[in-house]
Design a protein around this motif. Structure first.
Motif, PDB file in Angstrom:
ATOM      1  N   GLY A 199       0.813  -1.207   0.000  1.00  0.00           N
ATOM      2  CA  GLY A 199       0.000   0.000   0.000  1.00  0.00           C
ATOM      3  C   GLY A 199       0.848   1.259   0.000  1.00  0.00           C
ATOM      4  N   PHE A 200       2.004   1.214   0.680  1.00  0.00           N
ATOM      5  CA  PHE A 200       2.902   2.357   0.711  1.00  0.00           C
ATOM      6  C   PHE A 200       3.464   2.651  -0.675  1.00  0.00           C
ATOM      7  CE2 PHE A 200       7.293   3.940   1.431  1.00  0.00           C
ATOM      8  CZ  PHE A 200       6.953   5.180   1.954  1.00  0.00           C
ATOM      9  N   VAL A 211       2.116   1.791  -3.557  1.00  0.00           N
ATOM     10  CA  VAL A 211       1.020   2.275  -4.397  1.00  0.00           C
ATOM     11  C   VAL A 211       0.754   3.756  -4.116  1.00  0.00           C
ATOM     12  CG1 VAL A 211      -1.445   2.047  -4.864  1.00  0.00           C
ATOM     13  CG2 VAL A 211      -0.020  -0.006  -4.641  1.00  0.00           C
ATOM     14  N   THR A 212       0.831   4.147  -2.852  1.00  0.00           N
ATOM     15  CA  THR A 212       0.648   5.557  -2.510  1.00  0.00           C
ATOM     16  C   THR A 212       1.711   6.422  -3.160  1.00  0.00           C
ATOM     17  OG1 THR A 212      -0.333   4.948  -0.384  1.00  0.00           O
ATOM     18  CG2 THR A 212       0.488   7.203  -0.607  1.00  0.00           C
ATOM     19  N   ILE A 213       2.961   5.951  -3.142  1.00  0.00           N
ATOM     20  CA  ILE A 213       4.033   6.687  -3.805  1.00  0.00           C
ATOM     21  C   ILE A 213       3.747   6.813  -5.303  1.00  0.00           C
ATOM     22  CG2 ILE A 213       6.479   6.610  -4.437  1.00  0.00           C
ATOM     23  CD1 ILE A 213       7.067   5.353  -1.780  1.00  0.00           C
ATOM     24  N   VAL A 226       0.838   6.925  -6.755  1.00  0.00           N
ATOM     25  CA  VAL A 226      -0.211   7.930  -6.952  1.00  0.00           C
ATOM     26  C   VAL A 226       0.371   9.336  -6.852  1.00  0.00           C
ATOM     27  CG1 VAL A 226      -2.350   8.878  -6.014  1.00  0.00           C
ATOM     28  CG2 VAL A 226      -2.040   6.395  -6.169  1.00  0.00           C
ATOM     29  N   LEU A 227       1.276   9.547  -5.885  1.00  0.00           N
ATOM     30  CA  LEU A 227       1.906  10.853  -5.738  1.00  0.00           C
ATOM     31  C   LEU A 227       2.766  11.190  -6.950  1.00  0.00           C
ATOM     32  CD1 LEU A 227       2.958  10.724  -1.971  1.00  0.00           C
ATOM     33  CD2 LEU A 227       1.014  11.942  -2.984  1.00  0.00           C
ATOM     34  N   GLN A 235       0.482  12.421  -9.653  1.00  0.00           N
ATOM     35  CA  GLN A 235       0.054  13.780  -9.401  1.00  0.00           C
ATOM     36  C   GLN A 235       1.151  14.783  -9.723  1.00  0.00           C
ATOM     37  OE1 GLN A 235      -1.241  13.715  -5.307  1.00  0.00           O
ATOM     38  NE2 GLN A 235      -3.249  12.876  -5.804  1.00  0.00           N
TER      39      GLN A 235
END
Length: 431
Positions: free
Chosen positions: A75-76, A78-80, A82-83, A86
């Motif tokens: 999950g970490f 995947v969050t990176i 997404v960032l 962006q």
């Protein structure tokens, strides 16, 4: 009639696999399950030494912790991701995302995390009060250590490589590599000197039309040359790599005796897709560089220094391209030296205009950008062949006109008209 897999379909499939973020993790998942079964089988032989043995409660606790940790780390990451999306769409070029999706390190990290998860979860089911997969628990610990090490490498890489100048360096080097490889392939397949017009006069013309349309992504050059030699004809591609070909347009013009059925198969050697790729299109790399520079020059970002840094890599690209022959029309021959394929190529003017036109327009009011652009163009005057000089002088004249319109007072105008490789802060080396 049985349909065959065309080269164009295989190319699109490879593009999908390169950009996919789930294919490698699926293999990692399967590998983790298989490795767990192998570890359980080895444990059954009684091979692990006594120092590697665990109690059932300890093994269950360790493996359960590993399963939870891998899910959290996944999950970490995947969050990176997404960032990164962006940031790339907000401050960089959306076109860069196509290159970022292909990063092998990111796919390796995802595959390792999911593989470790599958490995630990598969071992959990084999734990009994009198049967513990001792070797598997030890290997799971090693896999966690490897996963953490890869995570640190992943963070270090993207922390440094997400800076615009680092991305410009990566994209620029990729574009130069594609250009160099393409130029070498064209030179190696050039027809014999003194060859007549490659398109035979009066030859039967069979146009191959595209049905769905799309961006011309790549061409199977060797396949087209061999097919043309086999049918004793000449193929002419009227579109540039990177052009959008509308539905119903001529994709390939076949000059010579080829049946309509065989001509339709030629379309399978030309790949169309939804967007440009860098595989055979070095100008796409240049497009990404220019996008990063003009995004930095937008009022919302207002970062001319980034644009100046990108111009450094654009100048490197232009210096390499400027020393290569760019006739705008490339003829490739078969093994006997007979012309078989005619490709439309970009000229020096095309590369130069793409490199500086938009940056000049968006950076017209920036003293820093104007000074760096002038240094770039004046540097090209002393490096490119004489045939390319008129285009460089024309761009210098346009830059001069832009500065005249943007800076009303003579003092600021004189500053903006001074060549400076640092934008502001260097000095004019030509004085």
């Amino acid at each position: 009639m049985r349909k065959t897999i065309t080269w164009a379909f295989a190319f699109r499939l490879r593009q999908y696999m390169k950009a996919s973020l789930w294919i490698m993790p699926v293999f990692g998942l399967a590998f983790g399950v298989i490795l767990a079964e192998c570890a359980i089988a080895v444990d059954a032989t009684g091979w692990p030494p006594s120092g590697w043995q665990y109690s059932a409660s300890t093994a269950a606790g360790v493996l359960s912790s590993i399963v939870g940790a891998m899910v959290a780390l996944l999950g970490f990451v995947v969050t990176i991701g997404v960032l990164v999306i962006q940031q790339a769409t907000g401050t960089l070029s959306p076109r860069y995302m196509r290159l970022w999706y292909r990063d092998r390190l990111q796919k390796t990290v995802l595959s390792t995390f999911i593989g470790t998860f599958a490995f630990a979860f598969s071992l959990l089911r084999s734990i009994e009060s009198n049967s513990v997969p001792d070797l598997g628990v030890t290997l799971a610990g090693v896999a966690v250590a490897v996963s953490l090490l890869l995570l640190l490498v992943y963070l270090n890489r993207f922390t440094h490589n997400l800076r615009p100048v680092a991305i410009a360096d990566i994209v620029g080097r990729q574009g130069l590599r594609v250009f160099t490889q393409g130029s070498a392939a064209v030179r190696g397949s050039a027809p014999a000197p003194g060859t007549d017009d490659p398109v035979p006069h009066g030859a039967h013309l069979t146009p191959v039309h595209t049905t769905s349309g799309g961006v011309l992504q790549a061409v199977n050059v060797s396949g087209l040359v061999n097919t043309a030699a086999r049918h004793d004809c000449v193929f002419v591609l009227p579109h540039l790599i990177g052009d959008y070909v509308p539905p119903g347009a001529v994709l390939v013009a076949v000059h010579g005796g080829m049946t309509a059925v065989d001509a339709e198969r030629v379309g399978g050697l030309v790949a169309l897709g939804p967007e440009r790729t860098i595989e055979q299109d070095p100008a796409f790399a240049l497009r990404v560089l220019v996008d990063i520079a003009i995004r930095a020059l937008s009022p919302a970002v207002n970062d001319p220094t980034t644009a100046v840094q990108v111009l450094n890599h654009i100048e490197s690209f232009l210096c390499t391209v400027g020393h290569a022959p760019l006739p705008g029309r490339y003829v490739l021959a078969d093994d006997h030296g007979r012309s078989r394929l005619v490709l439309t190529g970009r000229s020096w003017e095309d590369y130069l205009q793409l490199s500086v036109s938009e940056i000049r327009d968006y950076g017209a009011t920036s003293t820093q950008v104007c000074r760096r652009l002038r240094a770039l163009l004046e540097g090209l005057l002393g490096m490119v062949p004489p045939a390319h000089l008129p285009a460089v002088r024309a761009e210098l004249a346009l830059l001069e006109e832009s500065v005249e319109q943007s800076f009303s007072d003579s003092v600021r105008r004189a500053i903006a008209q001074t060549a400076d490789r640092q934008g502001i802060g260097g000095r004019n080396r030509s004085e």
